[in-house]
Design a protein around this motif. Structure first.
Motif, PDB file in Angstrom:
ATOM      1  N   LEU A  79     -35.047  27.522  -0.168  1.00  0.00           N
ATOM      2  CA  LEU A  79     -34.288  28.154   0.913  1.00  0.00           C
ATOM      3  C   LEU A  79     -33.546  29.404   0.444  1.00  0.00           C
ATOM      4  O   LEU A  79     -33.760  30.493   1.003  1.00  0.00           O
ATOM      5  N   PRO A  80     -32.672  29.335  -0.571  1.00  0.00           N
ATOM      6  CA  PRO A  80     -31.948  30.557  -0.957  1.00  0.00           C
ATOM      7  C   PRO A  80     -32.863  31.645  -1.523  1.00  0.00           C
ATOM      8  O   PRO A  80     -32.687  32.827  -1.216  1.00  0.00           O
ATOM      9  N   MET A  81     -33.862  31.258  -2.330  1.00  0.00           N
ATOM     10  CA  MET A  81     -34.758  32.265  -2.879  1.00  0.00           C
ATOM     11  C   MET A  81     -35.652  32.867  -1.805  1.00  0.00           C
ATOM     12  O   MET A  81     -36.031  34.037  -1.887  1.00  0.00           O
ATOM     13  N   LEU A 130     -29.203  31.661   6.498  1.00  0.00           N
ATOM     14  CA  LEU A 130     -29.047  30.779   5.344  1.00  0.00           C
ATOM     15  C   LEU A 130     -28.120  29.610   5.663  1.00  0.00           C
ATOM     16  O   LEU A 130     -28.414  28.449   5.324  1.00  0.00           O
ATOM     17  N   ALA A 131     -26.994  29.875   6.329  1.00  0.00           N
ATOM     18  CA  ALA A 131     -26.042  28.812   6.652  1.00  0.00           C
ATOM     19  C   ALA A 131     -26.628  27.825   7.659  1.00  0.00           C
ATOM     20  O   ALA A 131     -26.505  26.597   7.501  1.00  0.00           O
ATOM     21  N   THR A 188     -26.012  32.752  -3.464  1.00  0.00           N
ATOM     22  CA  THR A 188     -26.706  33.724  -2.613  1.00  0.00           C
ATOM     23  C   THR A 188     -25.875  34.064  -1.388  1.00  0.00           C
ATOM     24  O   THR A 188     -25.768  35.238  -1.000  1.00  0.00           O
ATOM     25  N   ALA A 189     -25.287  33.063  -0.755  1.00  0.00           N
ATOM     26  CA  ALA A 189     -24.444  33.328   0.417  1.00  0.00           C
ATOM     27  C   ALA A 189     -23.232  34.170   0.047  1.00  0.00           C
ATOM     28  O   ALA A 189     -22.818  35.054   0.816  1.00  0.00           O
ATOM     29  N   LEU A 225     -25.090  37.303 -11.361  1.00  0.00           N
ATOM     30  CA  LEU A 225     -25.745  38.512 -11.851  1.00  0.00           C
ATOM     31  C   LEU A 225     -27.229  38.515 -11.516  1.00  0.00           C
ATOM     32  O   LEU A 225     -27.815  39.578 -11.275  1.00  0.00           O
ATOM     33  N   PHE A 226     -27.856  37.346 -11.511  1.00  0.00           N
ATOM     34  CA  PHE A 226     -29.276  37.270 -11.172  1.00  0.00           C
ATOM     35  C   PHE A 226     -29.514  37.722  -9.737  1.00  0.00           C
ATOM     36  O   PHE A 226     -30.424  38.526  -9.471  1.00  0.00           O
ATOM     37  N   VAL A 227     -28.734  37.220  -8.795  1.00  0.00           N
ATOM     38  CA  VAL A 227     -28.927  37.603  -7.390  1.00  0.00           C
ATOM     39  C   VAL A 227     -28.652  39.090  -7.206  1.00  0.00           C
ATOM     40  O   VAL A 227     -29.405  39.798  -6.520  1.00  0.00           O
TER      41      VAL A 227
END
Length: 918
Positions: free
Chosen positions: A392-394, A424-425, A729-730, A849-851
């Motif tokens: 979902l987030p990715m 997303l939510a 992510t959110a 940092l990844f996102v």
């Protein structure tokens, strides 16, 4: 005279100058009034050949109030009066040129390439006739002319050396017949082409980046045209009569010079818009490797046996070694040191070393003491469930990255970002419902649990509704891009001083002050609820008294700036002092609060029950009688004897009887205080009505944290020390969303330059401080969400008290077993496993940092792939620059937020050490 930019561009080049500070866009009169003091006397004196008067009042008024404000009418009236008076002072041989350097949008801004921004007026006036021939009826048919060489030739000065524009030859047609007009045009083009040829020759020797073949071709064109020009000039000198054939040759020669100038401009444009595909690919590969490193390191950090030295320290040393070798090589070969290449190679070497050390060394998962590791099938099932949680987030992140490749989506990102966050939510809550987390258990014995689950589900759905409302309301603070037709910018972006209705101005002012007061009151209520406002420490006293004082100072500053320019005329000096004093007082007091947080971040009130509190006997309030008094006093003495005996027994067993209020939220309290101080600072740099947007920002952040805590509670088997990817992510999406919801856009005309002068009405001596102020205004949401990122880890522990109602399901069982109910420890559970706490902080930072890095990679990749796109310089390149700066600001602020949590942890450790002797 006027704009001091001329002094920076041409230092010590003017015989006489009267420069005035020009960078303060809120100052409407200093430059204009300074010019008017010297203009007429200088014109009448006649000791000048070229006089430049650069007025700025209309430009600054557009930035501050917009084109339709009454102040703009006053400035335009002043300019009309100036021109009318100036014409009376002109001599017969004086040429007056009135030109605008740019246009103005409906909001008073400029810097883009819309028609209203790039079109400007040109007015040329002289008391004697200038031209004998009429200009063309349709000036639009003149192809690609340039005002600079035209004005240079009109003024009789050389064309600027580096200008490659084409002269407007129709202004040099002369007063004679057709042949004389053609010769005048030819002379103008000959001068223009000769200047461009000299520039290209000198530039090619210095830069050597123009193609040799194209330069040779241009040289041949110019030489052929020059030879033809010399032959025609020789015939004219011989006195040959003009003929139709000669006039035709003159026209063809003018066309040849025009062809040369346009070819030269095309060569320069192609050369100066060059791209280096190999470096672009290398840069994208480096960013992609960095993202992969963050992802791998975040997974490795979850293991307790993670070797920081071999996985992080040694790769860093490898990178520094490669940088030193490359720097030494450049020094020995005496080549120019390309800092970008050195840093890139060192970063690549560091990453390769990390992946080399990590290859084939899968860490062992840590387990609780006394619990056997799970079997292989269970481990595979847990791994599959973990990967399922990434879908979902990715997936939402992938959609956002794909949108970077569409100019339409980039232009409409102010609506795309909140839509993705809402999606997303909603999908997260739907996923919980799909897995039965929101429904009541079917077992009849769990009726109490059923009621609780229904209540918890309703609360989660209410939080989701509040989040969607915040997303919808935040769209009211949008800024328009010129690519969006029929778009009107939000009226909340304009300051209160732009409102003409006094009643509307007062209403909005009260609303802004109420939003500011509501923000401060909500923070104080949260701190008081968790017991962090009970002690007498300097930080707690600061929160109690300085927060309201900061709000009052900001409200006073808004009250002064919302007034008109001509109000409070007798108090102008006092108003100017207040315009500087209130913001600088906010800066100073907020900075003091940040230093206090670093000095004493622990907001805990300690109460020792072994100490005597109050008198032994309280006075009796009943009817006066000796028997009643005796019955009232004896029980109190007995209870005090019991307490004294219990205290002595406790001392004998060395049991601590210290009550600490606010200890369960000590980490979050420090972060909340810092975020509030930063929010007040950043709010000062925005216009008054942005206080509503900041209130929504804090409310939405609180709702996201509450939803995250409820989801962790409902998940049941979630690891408390691991922040899920959906939460990170959110949180990043919320930062992007409020970048637009605070009135910003990734375009240069939308930058709020006025922030550089909040508290600095007289301007700045350096460019560093105004750059910091403008950058803080632009990336306010990035700063707040990055500093508050550790709250994603802390909040589920803080919410342990309301979530502990689930333990009431086993209350009857505890009573039967006569067990004592466990007290909620909240954030103190983090101290039970300090290694896991540190690893969780590292993992959270790497995920964040990844996102951010994946979004940056998509933006860079889009700019590289679409480098020849028609909208590259208008959409993709500015988006890349803003995304890169936002990534840098977010990375630095993320480190500051993690450092603050570590500082609080050290202070809490020192506080526990002080309690041990007691």
């Amino acid at each position: 005279m006027g704009d001091d930019t001329w002094d920076g561009l041409f230092p010590q080049k003017f015989f006489r100058s009267y420069f005035f500070p020009s960078f303060n866009v809120k100052d409407l009169h200093t430059v204009d009034d300074g010019i008017l003091q010297h203009l007429y006397t200088t014109v009448d004196g006649g000791e000048w050949d070229l006089l430049i008067a650069h007025f700025l009042g209309v430009d600054h008024c557009g930035h501050k109030h917009g084109p339709d404000h009454p102040e703009m009418a006053k400035k335009l009236t002043q300019m009309n009066e100036m021109l009318r008076s100036l014409v009376d002072h002109l001599a017969n041989d004086t040429l007056l040129v009135v030109a605008g350097d740019h246009g103005m949008t409906e909001t008073g801004d400029h810097g883009g390439d819309s028609e209203k921004e790039v079109n400007a007026a040109l007015f040329v006036y002289s008391k004697t006739p200038l031209f004998g021939a009429h200009l063309p009826e349709e000036p639009e048919t003149i192809p690609q002319v340039n005002l600079v060489p035209t004005l240079a030739l009109l003024l009789g000065v050389p064309i600027p050396y580096s200008n490659i524009g084409e002269v407007m030859a129709e202004l040099f047609s002369g007063d004679g017949g057709t042949a004389l007009a053609a010769f005048s045009q030819l002379l103008a083009y000959r001068i223009n082409a000769g200047q461009v040829d000299r520039f290209l020759h000198s530039y090619s020797l210095a830069a050597q980046d123009l193609p040799a073949e194209r330069l040779r071709y241009l040289r041949e064109l110019f030489s052929a045209a020059l030879e033809e020009h010399d032959r025609l000039l020789a015939q004219v000198r011989e006195g040959l009569p003009a003929s139709p054939e000669q006039e035709a040759r003159l026209g063809r020669l003018v066309v040849r010079f025009q062809h040369y100038l346009r070819e030269a401009r095309a060569v320069c444009m192609e050369s100066w818009a060059r791209f280096h595909p190999l470096r672009m690919v290398a840069g994208c590969a480096l960013i992609a490797a960095s993202c992969l490193l963050c992802c791998v390191a975040s997974e490795l950090a979850a293991a307790l046996d993670f070797s920081y030295r071999s996985r992080l320290l040694y790769p860093l040393l490898w990178g520094l070694a490669v940088a030193a070798v490359l720097g030494l090589a450049h020094l020995l070969t005496r080549e120019g040191l390309d800092l970008i290449l050195v840093v890139s190679w060192s970063a690549a070497a560091s990453q390769l070393a990390f992946f080399w050390h990590s290859w084939g060394r899968r860490p062992r998962r840590a387990h609780l003491a006394g619990v056997q590791p799970p079997v292989a099938n269970a481990g595979l099932w847990q791994r599959l469930r973990a990967w399922q949680g990434l879908v979902l987030p990715m997936g939402i992140l992938f959609i956002r990255c794909c949108a970077m490749f569409s100019d339409s989506f980039v232009v409409a990102e102010a609506r795309v970002a909140p839509f993705l966050l809402a999606s997303l939510a909603v999908l997260l809550v739907g996923k919980l419902h799909w897995h039965g987390r929101l429904t009541a258990p079917e077992a009849p014995k769990q009726s109490l649990g059923a009621a609780f689950y229904q209540k918890e589900s309703r609360q989660l759905l209410c939080l989701l509704a509040v989040l969607l409302a915040c997303l919808r309301l935040s769209g009211l603070f949008h800024q328009c891009r010129e690519e969006i037709p029929h778009c009107q910018p939000s009226p909340f972006l304009a300051p209160l001083s732009s409102l003409q209705s006094a009643q509307a101005k007062n209403l909005f002012y009260l609303l802004c002050v109420a939003s500011l007061a509501g923000l401060v009151y909500a923070v104080r209520c949260w701190l008081r609820h968790y017991g962090n406002l009970n002690s007498a420490s300097p930080l707690v006293l600061f929160v109690r008294w300085a927060f309201p004082l900061l709000a009052v100072w900001i409200a006073c500053y808004w009250a002064i700036t919302s007034g008109a320019e001509d109000t409070l005329g007798k108090l102008q000096e006092l108003v100017q002092v207040a315009l500087v004093g209130f913001p600088q007082a906010v800066y100073g007091l907020a900075s003091l609060g940040l230093l206090l947080v670093l000095w004493t971040p622990v907001t805990v009130f300690v109460k020792d029950s072994r100490e005597s509190v109050g008198p032994i006997v309280t006075p009796y309030q009943g009817a006066p009688s000796s028997q009643a008094d005796l019955q009232h006093v004896i029980p109190q003495i007995y209870r005090r004897m019991q307490e004294s005996l219990k205290t002595q027994l406790d001392r004998g067993h060395r049991r601590a009887t210290v009550a600490a209020y606010g200890l369960g939220s000590v980490y979050s309290a420090a972060l909340v205080i810092v975020l509030t101080l930063l929010g007040l600072l950043l709010l000062t740099l925005h216009s008054e009505r942005m206080s509503l947007a900041f209130l929504l920002l804090f409310l939405e952040g609180f709702v996201l944290l509450q939803i995250h805590a409820w989801v962790v509670s409902l998940a049941g088997d979630a690891e408390p020390f691991v922040v899920p990817w959906y939460a990170v992510t959110a949180w990043v999406f919320a930062a992007t969303q409020f970048f637009y919801s605070t009135g910003h856009q990734p375009i240069f005309p939308a930058i709020h330059w006025h922030a550089a002068f909040v508290g600095f009405q007289e301007g700045h001596s350096t460019h560093l401080l105004p750059a910091v102020l403008v950058g803080a205004n632009t990336f306010a949401s990035h700063i707040l969400f990055a500093v508050g990122c550790p709250l994603l880890l802390l909040w589920p522990f803080v919410c342990e008290v309301p979530n502990s109602q689930r333990r009431k399901l086993k209350k009857e069982l505890r009573e039967e077993l006569q067990e004592k109910e466990e007290e909620p420890m909240m954030e103190m559970r983090l101290r039970e496993s300090p290694e896991r706490f540190s690893a969780a902080l590292l993992q959270l930072g790497l995920k964040y940092l990844f996102v951010l890095g994946v979004q940056l990679l998509a933006c860079v990749w889009a700019a590289m792939v679409l480098r020849r796109h028609l909208m590259v310089w208008k959409v993709f390149a500015p988006k890349f620059l803003f995304e890169a700066l936002g990534f840098m600001v977010s990375s630095i602020c993320l480190l500051l937020g993690i450092f603050l949590v570590m500082r609080v942890d050290c202070a809490v450790s020192a506080w526990f050490e002080q309690l041990q002797p007691r």
